[in-house]
Design an enzyme around this catalytic site. Sequence first.
Site, PDB file in Angstrom:
ATOM      1  N   LYS A   1      49.666  46.484  48.574  1.00 58.14           N
ATOM      2  CA  LYS A   1      49.926  45.046  48.395  1.00 58.14           C
ATOM      3  C   LYS A   1      51.438  44.901  48.252  1.00 58.14           C
ATOM      4  CE  LYS A   1      48.501  40.774  47.709  1.00 58.14           C
ATOM      5  NZ  LYS A   1      48.000  39.964  48.826  1.00 58.14           N
TER       6      LYS A   1
ATOM      7  N   ASP B   1      44.203  42.686  51.033  1.00 57.07           N
ATOM      8  CA  ASP B   1      43.340  41.520  51.290  1.00 57.07           C
ATOM      9  C   ASP B   1      42.888  41.511  52.747  1.00 57.07           C
ATOM     10  OD1 ASP B   1      46.063  41.234  51.659  1.00 57.07           O
ATOM     11  OD2 ASP B   1      46.182  39.157  51.025  1.00 57.07           O
TER      12      ASP B   1
ATOM     13  N   ASP C   1      38.733  51.982  44.690  1.00 54.29           N
ATOM     14  CA  ASP C   1      37.472  51.758  43.974  1.00 54.29           C
ATOM     15  C   ASP C   1      36.700  50.620  44.655  1.00 54.29           C
ATOM     16  OD1 ASP C   1      35.511  51.609  42.080  1.00 54.29           O
ATOM     17  OD2 ASP C   1      36.775  50.842  40.468  1.00 54.29           O
TER      18      ASP C   1
ATOM     19  N   TYR D   1      44.229  51.807  36.148  1.00 47.00           N
ATOM     20  CA  TYR D   1      43.155  52.265  35.258  1.00 47.00           C
ATOM     21  C   TYR D   1      43.676  53.196  34.164  1.00 47.00           C
ATOM     22  CZ  TYR D   1      39.904  50.466  38.804  1.00 47.00           C
ATOM     23  OH  TYR D   1      39.218  49.667  39.689  1.00 47.00           O
TER      24      TYR D   1
ATOM     25  N   ASP E   1      33.464  50.963  47.757  1.00 45.47           N
ATOM     26  CA  ASP E   1      32.135  50.381  47.546  1.00 45.47           C
ATOM     27  C   ASP E   1      31.778  49.432  48.681  1.00 45.47           C
ATOM     28  OD1 ASP E   1      31.526  51.765  45.308  1.00 45.47           O
ATOM     29  OD2 ASP E   1      31.254  50.022  44.000  1.00 45.47           O
TER      30      ASP E   1
END
Length: 357
Positions: A191, A223, A247, A142, A251
């Site tokens: 990852k 994943d 992020d 980001y 959620d």
Amino acid sequence: MEFNIALLRGDGIGPEIVDSAVEVLKKTAEKFGHKFNFTPYLIGGAAIDETGVPLPQETIDGCLASDSVLLGSVGGPKWDSQPPANRPEKGLLGIRAALELFTNLRPAKLYPTLKDASPLRSDIAENGFDIMIVRELTGGIYFGERGRREGKYGEEAYDTECYSRMEIERIAKVAFETAMKRNKNIISIDKSNVLESSRLWREVVHEMAKDYPEVTLTDMLVDNAAMQLVKNPAQFDVVVTSNMFGDILSDEASQITGSIGMLPSASLGATTRGMYEPIHGSAPDIAGQNVANPIATILSASMMLKFSFNLTAEADAIDAAVDKFLEQGYRTADLVGSTGVKPLSTTEVTAKILELL
Ligand code: NAD
């Protein structure tokens, strides 16, 4: 002890829920012999209306001079036509940057009494879960280099995931310290089978683990983590992960609790000062009606006591009052569902929790 708390009530239901949390903090101070001083500052749409900008300098100065910050929420349709650089959300991003908050702590807890609200299958929800997600907040993709350029197939766009050893070390330290206050179990999500930044992440987190021999550290690929969260959420205690993975996963974790009005959060930096806020928005559809659930903000205030002021017994007392409130069958409009229970108003919830404290 004495602490100065900056209040950013913000917009929509923000003022109602912050006022509720302030009542709870006042009662806690009285019960445990502390003094909390509250100073309100403008942010978001309310600040645009008064001063023309979503984050006045006075608000930044006031928050920097405080011991901690309690925020309601910002935004609403009234300010949707503002130019992008002057939208209420800019105030939120601006204050996070000004306070140099690089950690986001988001607990996702399934209250046994609210299991029916969870979208999880009942045999999974039955086991309950209590997860603390530690998300890196100021680095990664980001904030990395980005742009557009001419590539092999014409116009292309790119974003860069980049983490320094220092950035990983400081977030890992927060995660290990948090785990020491909980069940001493960390799952680090990355990852690393594909990304070099994840390989450094894993390396640094494992180096830090040597300083915390009591903590069990497990690695999980992102994943798989997304699947495990809905398959077996009870296996997670503390989760530490990068900005983007955090992020998305935080959620997902909040949704499986089924109750947006119950979830608090903390953003922390290198000092003890933090910013504490509910994860929900300003709920303009119910603003000013005295029906909003103030519990996420009350629990955010409890996190402030624990993480910024080191007042653990005081925070536990607030959490216990909320637990009792739910166990005794009281509900707000957002939690009633099809139970047929008569919902309590925001002020009634506050009064009940004060009574139970
Ligand atoms: P929202 O979280 O405000 O509301 C979503 C739904 O949940 C609404 O039906 C609302 O009534 C309900 N809800 C939310 N909090 C509740 C509570 N405490 N008690 C009872 N019901 C509650 O999300 P949205 O509708 O997408 O956004 C509304 C505004 O909030 C937008 O302007 C958005 O930009 C802003 N927003 C702000 C923040 C923040 O300040 N951190 C976060 C998200 C959204």
